[in-house]
Design a protein around this motif. Sequence first.
Motif, mmCIF file in Angstrom:
data_model
loop_
_atom_site.group_PDB
_atom_site.id
_atom_site.type_symbol
_atom_site.label_atom_id
_atom_site.label_comp_id
_atom_site.label_asym_id
_atom_site.label_seq_id
_atom_site.Cartn_x
_atom_site.Cartn_y
_atom_site.Cartn_z
ATOM 1 N N TYR A 131 0.856 -1.312 0.111
ATOM 2 C CA TYR A 131 -0.114 0.005 -0.043
ATOM 3 C C TYR A 131 0.892 1.111 0.176
ATOM 4 C CZ TYR A 131 -4.054 -3.285 1.063
ATOM 5 O OH TYR A 131 -5.010 -3.721 1.651
ATOM 6 N N ARG A 132 1.531 0.819 0.537
ATOM 7 C CA ARG A 132 2.225 2.350 0.630
ATOM 8 C C ARG A 132 3.151 2.541 -0.412
ATOM 9 N NH1 ARG A 132 8.331 4.063 1.310
ATOM 10 N NH2 ARG A 132 8.593 1.332 0.985
ATOM 11 N N GLN A 133 3.551 1.388 -0.773
ATOM 12 C CA GLN A 133 4.355 2.289 -2.477
ATOM 13 C C GLN A 133 3.417 2.104 -3.716
ATOM 14 O OE1 GLN A 133 5.759 -1.845 -3.776
ATOM 15 N NE2 GLN A 133 7.651 -1.646 -1.929
ATOM 16 N N GLU A 134 1.767 1.379 -3.152
ATOM 17 C CA GLU A 134 1.275 1.963 -4.144
ATOM 18 C C GLU A 134 0.942 3.523 -3.785
ATOM 19 O OE1 GLU A 134 -1.827 1.731 -7.371
ATOM 20 O OE2 GLU A 134 0.019 0.690 -6.681
ATOM 21 N N LEU A 135 0.828 3.940 -2.496
ATOM 22 C CA LEU A 135 0.499 5.177 -2.301
ATOM 23 C C LEU A 135 1.314 6.434 -2.939
ATOM 24 C CD1 LEU A 135 -0.859 5.189 2.052
ATOM 25 C CD2 LEU A 135 -2.246 5.882 -0.252
ATOM 26 N N GLU A 136 2.516 6.151 -2.796
ATOM 27 C CA GLU A 136 3.711 6.708 -3.389
ATOM 28 C C GLU A 136 3.472 7.031 -4.205
ATOM 29 O OE1 GLU A 136 7.537 5.108 -1.626
ATOM 30 O OE2 GLU A 136 7.260 5.830 -0.255
ATOM 31 N N ARG A 137 2.920 5.440 -4.895
ATOM 32 C CA ARG A 137 3.315 5.263 -6.811
ATOM 33 C C ARG A 137 1.934 6.685 -7.327
ATOM 34 N NH1 ARG A 137 0.080 4.028 -10.734
ATOM 35 N NH2 ARG A 137 -0.675 2.816 -9.417
ATOM 36 N N ILE A 138 1.094 6.484 -6.579
ATOM 37 C CA ILE A 138 -0.374 7.639 -6.567
ATOM 38 C C ILE A 138 -0.256 8.971 -6.377
ATOM 39 C CG2 ILE A 138 -3.244 7.686 -6.218
ATOM 40 C CD1 ILE A 138 -3.293 4.628 -6.224
ATOM 41 N N SER A 139 0.390 9.178 -5.528
ATOM 42 C CA SER A 139 0.417 10.346 -4.965
ATOM 43 C C SER A 139 1.790 12.063 -5.532
ATOM 44 C CB SER A 139 0.287 10.760 -3.061
ATOM 45 O OG SER A 139 1.976 9.556 -3.002
ATOM 46 N N GLY A 140 2.680 10.532 -6.198
ATOM 47 C CA GLY A 140 3.860 11.034 -6.222
ATOM 48 C C GLY A 140 4.926 11.414 -5.204
ATOM 49 N N LEU A 141 4.665 11.159 -3.605
ATOM 50 C CA LEU A 141 5.008 11.841 -2.834
ATOM 51 C C LEU A 141 5.986 10.466 -1.884
ATOM 52 C CD1 LEU A 141 2.881 14.009 -1.259
ATOM 53 C CD2 LEU A 141 4.547 14.626 -3.039
ATOM 54 N N THR A 142 7.103 10.317 -1.643
ATOM 55 C CA THR A 142 7.899 9.226 -0.707
ATOM 56 C C THR A 142 6.907 10.273 0.899
ATOM 57 O OG1 THR A 142 9.706 10.939 -0.367
ATOM 58 C CG2 THR A 142 9.749 9.216 -1.772
ATOM 59 N N ALA A 143 7.403 8.502 1.510
ATOM 60 C CA ALA A 143 7.122 9.015 3.020
ATOM 61 C C ALA A 143 7.751 9.996 3.453
ATOM 62 C CB ALA A 143 7.327 7.160 3.730
ATOM 63 N N GLN A 144 9.401 10.259 3.283
ATOM 64 C CA GLN A 144 9.830 11.199 3.716
ATOM 65 C C GLN A 144 9.042 12.746 3.258
ATOM 66 O OE1 GLN A 144 12.060 10.850 6.461
ATOM 67 N NE2 GLN A 144 11.376 13.686 6.790
ATOM 68 N N GLU A 145 8.785 12.630 2.180
ATOM 69 C CA GLU A 145 8.110 13.692 1.861
ATOM 70 C C GLU A 145 6.648 14.803 2.160
ATOM 71 O OE1 GLU A 145 8.417 13.204 -2.542
ATOM 72 O OE2 GLU A 145 10.380 14.043 -2.802
ATOM 73 N N ALA A 146 5.343 12.667 2.059
ATOM 74 C CA ALA A 146 4.266 12.878 3.223
ATOM 75 C C ALA A 146 4.668 13.701 4.602
ATOM 76 C CB ALA A 146 3.198 11.987 2.862
ATOM 77 N N LYS A 147 5.323 13.339 5.252
ATOM 78 C CA LYS A 147 5.857 13.894 6.740
ATOM 79 C C LYS A 147 6.463 14.830 6.442
ATOM 80 C CE LYS A 147 7.621 9.571 8.544
ATOM 81 N NZ LYS A 147 8.866 9.011 8.604
ATOM 82 N N ASP A 148 7.068 15.641 5.898
ATOM 83 C CA ASP A 148 7.050 17.090 5.403
ATOM 84 C C ASP A 148 6.026 18.045 5.228
ATOM 85 O OD1 ASP A 148 9.726 16.188 6.393
ATOM 86 O OD2 ASP A 148 10.747 16.528 4.063
#
Length: 511
Positions: A131-148
Amino acid sequence: MKSNVVLFVVLPVLGIVLGWIIRWFYARFQLSASEQKAERIKQDAVKEAEAQKKEILLEAKDQLIRERNQQERENRERRAEVQKYEARVSKKEELIDKRSAEFDRKEKDYESKLSAIKRREEMILQQEETYRQELERISGLTAQEAKDLIIKNLESEAKHDAQVLLNKIEQDAQISAEKKAQEILVSTIQRIATETTSDITVATVSLPSDEMKGRIIGREGRNIRALETLTGVDIIIDDTPEAVVISCFDPVRKEIAKQALEYLVQDGRIHPARIEEIVQKVTRDVQQKIYEEGEKALFELGIHNMNQSGVRALGRLFFRTSYGQNVLTHSKEVAEIASLLASEVGANRELAKRAALLHDIGKGAENDSDQNHAEVGAEMARKMGEDARVINAIAAHHNDVEATTLEAVIVQIADAISAARPGARRETVDNYVKRLENLEEVAEKFNGVDKAFAIQAGRELRILVNNEKISDGDVKELAKNIAKQIETDLRYPGRIKLTMIRETRIVEYAR
């Protein structure tokens, strides 16, 4: 001569010999008798000894038999106890075996469940990673970018809250800068509002001397704090000679505080425990006064067969005001006007008078409701078993529902006549009281709040917190949530101070 001498010599000798022989025979006889007697005694002693021997043997045998029987009984009892103990031990061993088997079974189940949970955790972690990989693919953001991004949003919200605080500080600064103008304005408002609000929201208690003020305040303010907490009023002690001012928008709370303070001043014993006792007593007295005022109103109007809850609701109107007008006085006035109008137009006079008296009974409800007082009053009348025409008149007196009877129309007219006469109502005071009631209602909707009291003309909200539901650490968060809710739901000038009160009270009795 010689023969005589011989005889003289021989005869004594013969006598002596004969005496000795007789004595010897007597002695032999005595010896024989003694020996026979001794033999008899010996035989008797032997016989008695044998008898005693036999008796002793018999007693010994009996004692031996008794002891043997006692020993056998004890042995039987011990064998029975041993058998019981062995049975208990056997049962316990069986139970232990069963529990051991059950424990082994549960341990196996636990191990199987644990392995299943581990497999599920691994599956969830895999799905989470997917899911995390899919979310990163859909949102175009990495986990660190989402935290930021989240941190940035939090910073924006914090900046917004800081800006709101700055605005409040600026507003306080403007208020301070215009202090002189405000003093003039407040002085003018006080002159105008004295007649309309002082009798409603303020009461004065006379003191025998100014020394009593210190006793009312108590050590470190504990007495005045206890009285304000128990009654929900604001007690003002200033330079006014021999007087204390009680301020509260709720007239019932104000009356309870006033009577309680008068009792305490008269009694002279002022401490927190005595204050609590007096407040409880005065509360009971005020409740009795409420019932008596309800009965008095019914007696004055000649209305009978009223439910007790209706009598109490009418009595509570004695302490209520609407637009500066006493609600019970207004209700009696409306009832008299409705009775006269009904007699003029040929309507049911008693029905109109009863409906008119009860038309504002919803304002005497003990529980707050989101409905208006006409709807609450109609529901109360329905529970009291009132006539359907009376219920319709109560519900329709502000045109919330359609009036279905002539008496309902007469109640509307009488209500308008009573309210429209010059000086009957003051809308400003009613709006002020309604605003304070809304302020208390917002706080009381939160879980863990027992009671809320608006004091200082609505500039402070004193909140009593349930110590079993809310901990000390949660009180601050609760205060923030209440403040945000007030900012969202209400409109008010200036700012409102929230005072949270949480205490643990334990009562025990020594008997």
